[in-house]
Scaffold this motif. Structure first.
Motif, PDB file in Angstrom:
ATOM      1  N   MET A 169     -29.736   1.532 -44.367  1.00  0.00           N
ATOM      2  CA  MET A 169     -29.875   2.850 -43.982  1.00  0.00           C
ATOM      3  C   MET A 169     -30.265   2.759 -42.571  1.00  0.00           C
ATOM      4  SD  MET A 169     -32.719   4.118 -47.095  1.00  0.00           S
ATOM      5  CE  MET A 169     -33.787   2.837 -46.813  1.00  0.00           C
ATOM      6  N   ASP A 170     -29.915   3.849 -42.000  1.00  0.00           N
ATOM      7  CA  ASP A 170     -29.984   4.019 -40.556  1.00  0.00           C
ATOM      8  C   ASP A 170     -31.043   5.331 -40.700  1.00  0.00           C
ATOM      9  OD1 ASP A 170     -30.058   5.961 -38.042  1.00  0.00           O
ATOM     10  OD2 ASP A 170     -28.399   4.231 -37.409  1.00  0.00           O
ATOM     11  N   ILE A 171     -32.347   5.499 -40.141  1.00  0.00           N
ATOM     12  CA  ILE A 171     -33.291   6.290 -40.308  1.00  0.00           C
ATOM     13  C   ILE A 171     -33.899   6.596 -39.017  1.00  0.00           C
ATOM     14  CG2 ILE A 171     -35.478   7.179 -41.693  1.00  0.00           C
ATOM     15  CD1 ILE A 171     -34.992   4.832 -43.633  1.00  0.00           C
ATOM     16  N   LYS A 172     -33.472   7.937 -38.531  1.00  0.00           N
ATOM     17  CA  LYS A 172     -33.919   8.469 -37.225  1.00  0.00           C
ATOM     18  C   LYS A 172     -35.135   8.794 -37.324  1.00  0.00           C
ATOM     19  CE  LYS A 172     -30.562  10.808 -34.999  1.00  0.00           C
ATOM     20  NZ  LYS A 172     -30.414  10.185 -33.561  1.00  0.00           N
ATOM     21  N   ILE A 173     -36.318   8.256 -36.698  1.00  0.00           N
ATOM     22  CA  ILE A 173     -37.939   8.488 -36.748  1.00  0.00           C
ATOM     23  C   ILE A 173     -38.158   9.673 -35.652  1.00  0.00           C
ATOM     24  CG2 ILE A 173     -39.989   7.612 -36.766  1.00  0.00           C
ATOM     25  CD1 ILE A 173     -38.203   6.365 -38.820  1.00  0.00           C
ATOM     26  N   GLY A 174     -38.996  10.328 -36.224  1.00  0.00           N
ATOM     27  CA  GLY A 174     -39.583  11.564 -35.305  1.00  0.00           C
ATOM     28  C   GLY A 174     -39.185  12.785 -35.935  1.00  0.00           C
ATOM     29  N   SER A 175     -40.124  13.888 -35.901  1.00  0.00           N
ATOM     30  CA  SER A 175     -39.835  15.227 -36.310  1.00  0.00           C
ATOM     31  C   SER A 175     -39.136  15.930 -35.132  1.00  0.00           C
ATOM     32  CB  SER A 175     -40.841  15.966 -36.923  1.00  0.00           C
ATOM     33  OG  SER A 175     -41.872  16.467 -35.773  1.00  0.00           O
ATOM     34  N   ARG A 176     -39.240  15.286 -34.078  1.00  0.00           N
ATOM     35  CA  ARG A 176     -38.561  15.844 -32.810  1.00  0.00           C
ATOM     36  C   ARG A 176     -37.870  14.840 -32.329  1.00  0.00           C
ATOM     37  NH1 ARG A 176     -41.836  15.878 -27.926  1.00  0.00           N
ATOM     38  NH2 ARG A 176     -43.660  15.616 -29.140  1.00  0.00           N
ATOM     39  N   THR A 177     -36.545  15.139 -32.327  1.00  0.00           N
ATOM     40  CA  THR A 177     -35.506  13.986 -31.430  1.00  0.00           C
ATOM     41  C   THR A 177     -35.604  14.400 -29.893  1.00  0.00           C
ATOM     42  OG1 THR A 177     -33.903  15.554 -31.898  1.00  0.00           O
ATOM     43  CG2 THR A 177     -34.372  13.952 -33.578  1.00  0.00           C
ATOM     44  N   TRP A 178     -36.481  15.070 -29.256  1.00  0.00           N
ATOM     45  CA  TRP A 178     -36.075  15.592 -27.848  1.00  0.00           C
ATOM     46  C   TRP A 178     -37.490  15.571 -27.248  1.00  0.00           C
ATOM     47  CZ3 TRP A 178     -39.641  19.785 -26.836  1.00  0.00           C
ATOM     48  CH2 TRP A 178     -39.790  20.624 -27.965  1.00  0.00           C
ATOM     49  N   ALA A 179     -37.644  15.045 -25.909  1.00  0.00           N
ATOM     50  CA  ALA A 179     -38.703  14.546 -25.023  1.00  0.00           C
ATOM     51  C   ALA A 179     -39.175  15.977 -24.302  1.00  0.00           C
ATOM     52  CB  ALA A 179     -38.352  13.606 -23.900  1.00  0.00           C
ATOM     53  N   PRO A 180     -40.370  16.160 -24.260  1.00  0.00           N
ATOM     54  CA  PRO A 180     -40.888  17.296 -23.541  1.00  0.00           C
ATOM     55  C   PRO A 180     -40.111  17.747 -22.131  1.00  0.00           C
ATOM     56  CG  PRO A 180     -42.883  16.172 -24.377  1.00  0.00           C
ATOM     57  CD  PRO A 180     -41.655  15.310 -24.681  1.00  0.00           C
ATOM     58  N   GLU A 181     -39.847  16.371 -21.565  1.00  0.00           N
ATOM     59  CA  GLU A 181     -39.363  16.465 -20.180  1.00  0.00           C
ATOM     60  C   GLU A 181     -37.777  16.895 -20.153  1.00  0.00           C
ATOM     61  OE1 GLU A 181     -40.911  13.859 -21.780  1.00  0.00           O
ATOM     62  OE2 GLU A 181     -42.065  12.910 -20.441  1.00  0.00           O
ATOM     63  N   ALA A 182     -37.202  16.912 -21.410  1.00  0.00           N
ATOM     64  CA  ALA A 182     -35.588  17.249 -21.438  1.00  0.00           C
ATOM     65  C   ALA A 182     -35.504  18.768 -20.895  1.00  0.00           C
ATOM     66  CB  ALA A 182     -35.244  17.065 -23.009  1.00  0.00           C
ATOM     67  N   SER A 183     -34.238  19.266 -20.790  1.00  0.00           N
ATOM     68  CA  SER A 183     -33.956  20.331 -20.253  1.00  0.00           C
ATOM     69  C   SER A 183     -34.034  21.381 -21.353  1.00  0.00           C
ATOM     70  CB  SER A 183     -32.428  20.335 -19.658  1.00  0.00           C
ATOM     71  OG  SER A 183     -31.445  20.190 -20.658  1.00  0.00           O
ATOM     72  N   GLU A 184     -34.147  22.431 -21.160  1.00  0.00           N
ATOM     73  CA  GLU A 184     -34.421  23.742 -22.302  1.00  0.00           C
ATOM     74  C   GLU A 184     -33.128  23.791 -23.197  1.00  0.00           C
ATOM     75  OE1 GLU A 184     -37.210  24.685 -22.726  1.00  0.00           O
ATOM     76  OE2 GLU A 184     -36.735  26.192 -24.236  1.00  0.00           O
ATOM     77  N   LYS A 185     -31.815  23.665 -22.525  1.00  0.00           N
ATOM     78  CA  LYS A 185     -30.757  23.501 -23.040  1.00  0.00           C
ATOM     79  C   LYS A 185     -30.735  22.602 -24.237  1.00  0.00           C
ATOM     80  CE  LYS A 185     -25.799  23.704 -22.674  1.00  0.00           C
ATOM     81  NZ  LYS A 185     -24.672  23.294 -21.598  1.00  0.00           N
ATOM     82  N   TYR A 186     -31.148  21.367 -23.692  1.00  0.00           N
ATOM     83  CA  TYR A 186     -30.908  20.156 -24.620  1.00  0.00           C
ATOM     84  C   TYR A 186     -31.872  20.295 -25.913  1.00  0.00           C
ATOM     85  CZ  TYR A 186     -30.970  15.299 -26.158  1.00  0.00           C
ATOM     86  OH  TYR A 186     -30.902  14.091 -26.839  1.00  0.00           O
ATOM     87  N   ILE A 187     -33.309  20.708 -25.377  1.00  0.00           N
ATOM     88  CA  ILE A 187     -34.149  21.075 -26.429  1.00  0.00           C
ATOM     89  C   ILE A 187     -33.970  21.808 -27.550  1.00  0.00           C
ATOM     90  CG2 ILE A 187     -36.534  22.154 -26.557  1.00  0.00           C
ATOM     91  CD1 ILE A 187     -37.453  20.918 -24.001  1.00  0.00           C
TER      92      ILE A 187
END
Lengths: 373, 373
Positions: free
Chosen positions: A99-117
């Motif tokens: 199983m590949d389990i992606k961890i975190g309810s959020r996959t983006w960092a606070p520092e990421a761009s608004e578009k990416y977020i």
């Protein structure tokens, strides 16, 4: 000679015109470097790993070994491309359940761009990430030599509901994972794969302890790979239960703060797995809607192959060779079962019957008092 | 006779034309019911609390006692309005130091409307919620009888940077929290307020254990109130360190999943507090920019009142009466200090000097070997 990995369950797959990872026969895994900052990030992260004094040895083992970068003929035929050279995590495994389990309810960092977020937020909302704190990015569960793997589509896997995720986590360690319609996994290997001092739960708890303390980096969109070999478990051997952390294209500096996003998701996964160990026989899971059922259908067109099965009283249909199902549909091959008086079938050397209608499903089945065979 | 609470640090404040909570003299706190579903949610939550068998007794104590709802003359003069009747958490406290810490990097539920999500997301991004997993919604730190409280503006408190949050958490348990420019809190009360078997950390860890397991509800935008009485701590008495959970307008059913969002933020707060206990004398905190400094300026116009102070070698200015600062600017009044040989000033009955230039700051200061007085 490089070739596409046999046991990839998530991420881009190598193929004609498709850029994906490759493996060689010496046990190395070649991951194409993403051209943008993601590739640079991942190289920087792996490069820092072995020398990072903040990562204790018992945690280092959860990361794949890194052998630098190398120019390699890309899988899509586009010529030489830089690849990360990593340990092939499937090396030595014959038919691994993964199983590949992606961890975190959020996959983006606070520092990421608004578009990416916004892009990631949408994916997190559509998948189970937001609600569960993790999503199953992909999986394969070994069925048998004849039937191969149960491998649901990646998109379907990511959108599983809470109840379906619970079901999949049970199926992963069950001997009766062959029928897509079967919602009563037996959790036969729960205690040997998830449980025990070297099992998956124990490894996850080690990782948790570290994440409660480490403020070195924050891992966004990082996965935990969970692996074991069902065939070894069936033979009563050590099933090689193992977790590895993978995918570090979105690692950020922790700057004195713990990775509360990863930790929260990890704790959620731990709770799910603990529950299976606490109540392996609890099969109250019901897949609610037909629509949901579709999510659990394998994408390789393989459906359950009932070579020799017996239907039980409660309508559960087992689909393993030579398998018999008892009144409550629980099928188990655990060694530690103790003998009981309500009629149970068991056939493992050290296996004795329990008192809740459990049946062992190994090669030779023996008749029990209740006449089920 | 109802009146506005004396020690409110966050939320809407009662006043002329302003709807806010009220207290009576018997120790009850009246919170106006929000007219929309938020009010109904909070009533439903409090109503279920005492009968919820999933909340063990040692966790029940972290919630305010609920006395039902009552029609009460609203603080804004708009007439009778339904209010939640709760325990007044400040009852019996004379000059409590209080922090209202909103837990979770996300203050919105996955089930919320897209509009609400975007509004909250923006607030979470602008505050420390996203980065730290919590934000200080408001606080007051008691200074002295003459100086009253240090009470930074709510907006400023919520936007503190990581380093500033660390600073505030140290100031909260320091005896020298009087000067807004002072970036070297002494953490004099860290061991008695944060530490110990009944201290804040111990309570937070109890809460953490429960959140690792409970799947009953998810608390969004919920706060932990942290309280103690500095005057009691100064007298060597039990400072009444206590946490309470408040604000349940955005509680959702857990439906078999832990509250990984709350848990992650809670673990982040725990890490910050643990670090203070591990290294109470570590004063390497530097407030980076002048712009940031403004965040830490009290909004009540009170600035440091230097009645009698001595500047130390490193430019730290103490602003407490009769206070003397040593070479490293650390000022402490802890009982457990042991006598050392490098010249320390101490004046508490049971207080003896330590070996790192620590000076006690109580009423009578005594000369030490190094001539500082």
């Amino acid at each position: 000679m490089l070739k596409a990995p046999q046991h990839q369950v998530a991420g881009h797959e190598a193929g004609i015109g498709k850029l994906g990872p490759l493996v060689d026969e010496s046990g190395r895994f070649y991951k194409p470097l993403q051209g943008d900052e993601r590739g640079a990030n991942e190289v920087a992260f792996y490069s820092s790993l072995s020398t990072n004094s903040g990562i204790p040895e018992h945690i280092q083992r959860f990361f794949p070994t890194f052998y630098g970068t190398q120019l390699v003929e890309a899988s899509d035929g586009s010529g030489l491309l830089p690849h990360l050279v990593l340990e092939d995590l499937a090396l030595g495994r014959v038919n691994p359940s993964i199983m590949d389990i992606k961890i975190g309810s959020r996959t983006w960092a606070p520092e990421a761009s608004e578009k990416y977020i916004q892009k990631c937020l949408k994916k997190d909302q559509e998948s189970s990430s937001l609600s569960l704190g993790f999503r199953i990015s992909g999986l394969q569960i070994y069925r048998s030599k004849e039937l191969g793997f149960w491998k649901p589509g990646k998109k379907a896997a990511q959108k599983l509901s809470t109840e379906e995720v619970k079901l999949v986590l049970r199926r992963f360690v069950s001997s009766n994972t062959l029928n897509d319609l079967d919602s009563r996994p037996d959790c036969a290997f729960a205690s040997t794969v998830y449980g025990g001092s070297t099992g998956i739960l124990s490894q996850l708890l080690e990782l948790k302890s570290w994440f409660e303390d480490q403020t070195i980096f924050h891992l966004y969109s990082c996965s935990i790979l969970v692996m074991f070999e069902k065939e070894l478990a069936l033979k009563g051997k050590n099933p090689g239960a193992q977790i590895k952390l993978i995918d570090f294209a979105h690692v950020y500096e922790g700057r004195g703060v713990i990775d509360h996003n990863f930790l929260g998701g990890l704790c959620s996964l731990i709770k799910f797995i603990s529950e299976i160990l606490t109540a392996p026989n609890e099969c109250r899971i019901e897949v609610s809607a037909k629509a949901d059922q579709k999510n659990l259908t394998a994408d390789n067109g393989v459906v359950a192959d009932h070579k020799s099965h017996t239907a039980s009283d409660n309508g559960v249909v087992a689909d393993q060779k030579n398998l018999t199902v008892s009144d409550n549909g629980v099928v188990v091959d655990q060694k530690y079962l103790t003998n009981s008086d309500n009629g149970v079938v068991a056939d493992q050397k050290n296996l004795t019957a329990s008192n809740n209608g459990i049946i062992a499903d190994l090669k030779k089945l023996t008749d029990s008092d209740n006449g089920v065979s």
